[in-house]
Design a protein around this motif. Structure first.
Motif, PDB file in Angstrom:
ATOM      1  N   LYS A 111       0.818  -1.098  -0.014  1.00 48.70           N
ATOM      2  CA  LYS A 111       0.119  -0.072   0.072  1.00 48.70           C
ATOM      3  C   LYS A 111       0.893   1.204  -0.084  1.00 48.70           C
ATOM      4  O   LYS A 111       1.797   1.419   0.687  1.00 48.70           O
ATOM      5  CB  LYS A 111      -0.780  -0.072   1.190  1.00 48.70           C
ATOM      6  N   ARG A 112       0.720   1.856  -0.798  1.00 46.19           N
ATOM      7  CA  ARG A 112       1.496   3.316  -1.036  1.00 46.19           C
ATOM      8  C   ARG A 112       0.905   4.337  -0.230  1.00 46.19           C
ATOM      9  O   ARG A 112      -0.174   4.528  -0.045  1.00 46.19           O
ATOM     10  CB  ARG A 112       1.544   3.837  -2.352  1.00 46.19           C
ATOM     11  N   LEU A 113       1.813   4.893   0.852  1.00 45.61           N
ATOM     12  CA  LEU A 113       1.184   5.969   1.826  1.00 45.61           C
ATOM     13  C   LEU A 113       1.557   7.163   1.259  1.00 45.61           C
ATOM     14  O   LEU A 113       2.566   7.793   1.262  1.00 45.61           O
ATOM     15  CB  LEU A 113       1.972   5.709   3.221  1.00 45.61           C
ATOM     16  N   GLY A 141       8.955  13.256   0.995  1.00 45.86           N
ATOM     17  CA  GLY A 141       9.794  13.480  -0.293  1.00 45.86           C
ATOM     18  C   GLY A 141      10.539  12.108  -0.970  1.00 45.86           C
ATOM     19  O   GLY A 141      11.316  12.152  -1.752  1.00 45.86           O
ATOM     20  N   PHE A 142      10.057  11.015  -0.429  1.00 45.73           N
ATOM     21  CA  PHE A 142      10.443   9.782  -0.973  1.00 45.73           C
ATOM     22  C   PHE A 142       9.272   8.732  -0.994  1.00 45.73           C
ATOM     23  O   PHE A 142       8.410   8.880  -0.385  1.00 45.73           O
ATOM     24  CB  PHE A 142      11.631   9.160  -0.361  1.00 45.73           C
ATOM     25  N   GLU A 143       9.298   7.712  -1.736  1.00 41.40           N
ATOM     26  CA  GLU A 143       8.127   6.927  -1.713  1.00 41.40           C
ATOM     27  C   GLU A 143       7.988   5.967  -0.515  1.00 41.40           C
ATOM     28  O   GLU A 143       8.999   5.137  -0.303  1.00 41.40           O
ATOM     29  CB  GLU A 143       8.490   5.874  -3.164  1.00 41.40           C
ATOM     30  N   VAL A 144       7.049   6.034   0.157  1.00 41.00           N
ATOM     31  CA  VAL A 144       6.837   4.873   1.413  1.00 41.00           C
ATOM     32  C   VAL A 144       5.738   4.116   1.007  1.00 41.00           C
ATOM     33  O   VAL A 144       4.366   4.537   0.588  1.00 41.00           O
ATOM     34  CB  VAL A 144       6.651   6.186   2.594  1.00 41.00           C
ATOM     35  N   GLY A 145       5.936   2.799   1.354  1.00 44.19           N
ATOM     36  CA  GLY A 145       4.932   1.963   1.098  1.00 44.19           C
ATOM     37  C   GLY A 145       4.799   1.250   2.667  1.00 44.19           C
ATOM     38  O   GLY A 145       5.619   1.006   3.371  1.00 44.19           O
ATOM     39  N   GLU A 146       3.448   0.399   2.677  1.00 41.96           N
ATOM     40  CA  GLU A 146       3.086  -0.158   3.987  1.00 41.96           C
ATOM     41  C   GLU A 146       2.601  -1.559   3.727  1.00 41.96           C
ATOM     42  O   GLU A 146       2.073  -1.957   2.410  1.00 41.96           O
ATOM     43  CB  GLU A 146       2.070   0.417   4.530  1.00 41.96           C
TER      44      GLU A 146
END
Length: 231
Positions: free
Chosen positions: A7-9, A17-22
């Protein structure tokens, strides 16, 4: 059973400012390379291997819970101010919010810059004052400064404390208890008889305090930060 995708947060990705996923233990991580940070939540401890990533931080989030039955009087009750009745400059709350978050993963993860942690908690105060994520804010001040505050978010059947903090110079003087009693008493006046408090298991002093105040652990979740290598 088909595995869930990461899941993209969206808010976190935009803010940091960077791609965070869960994800969790059973998540399909085949598209992990799209992300810079993976926040993995587990109900029990179990390591996972992600080829391009390395674990940089881990904490255990605890949710404390208490059934409220009756109002407990505090001899200093009137010294606690209701922000709705006596408005102050929200910037006075920022340093206390930083103190509240000193065990936060956003503070302790070495890959997250301190200025991002402080900006995050400043926004938390702003959104609490603006009633976007809180319904009530109580504070204590001496003649010069605000020395403690607590925020509450109400739901149909329970309330949750968002932030609770006491200035370093005034800790150990019973201010935390006074703030918590104020929060509990407010809940009862609103016909809410359950109060929840999130904290970190690693924050031993806070855990002891809540348990002494009659709270019990309602839920635990292990949160791990896996960062893309060479980021």
């Amino acid at each position: 059973m088909k595995k869930l995708k990461i899941k993209r947060l969206d808010w976190d990705s935009a803010f940091f400012g960077f791609e965070v996923g869960e994800g969790e233990l059973s998540t399909d991580y085949s598209e992990a390379s799209k992300f810079d940070l993976l926040v993995i939540k587990q109900k029990k401890e179990e390591d996972i291997f992600l080829f391009e990533f390395e674990k940089k931080f881990q904490e255990t989030k605890i949710i404390y819970d208490k059934k409220l039955t009756s109002i407990e009087l505090d001899p200093f009750y009137d010294s606690i101010k209701d922000f709705d009745e006596e408005v102050i400059n929200k910037s006075e709350l920022y340093s206390l919010a930083f103190e509240s978050g000193r065990y936060s993963r956003f503070k302790l993860d070495p890959k997250i810059p301190n200025e991002k942690f402080e900006l995050l908690y400043s926004k938390w105060v702003d959104n609490s004052v603006d009633k976007k994520i809180a319904d009530k804010l109580f504070y204590i001040r001496n003649s010069q400064e605000v020395i403690g505050f607590v925020t509450l978010k109400n739901n149909d059947f329970f309330s949750t404390i968002g932030l609770i903090a006491v200035s370093k110079n005034y800790q150990g003087k019973g201010l935390g208890k006074r703030l918590l009693l104020k929060a509990e008493n407010y809940c009862i006046t609103q016909n809410i008889f359950n109060l929840k408090i999130p904290t970190q298991k690693e924050n031993i002093l806070a855990c002891h305090f809540y348990e002494k105040m009659g709270y019990a652990v309602n839920d635990e979740v292990i949160i791990k930060h896996y960062w893309k290598k060479n980021l």
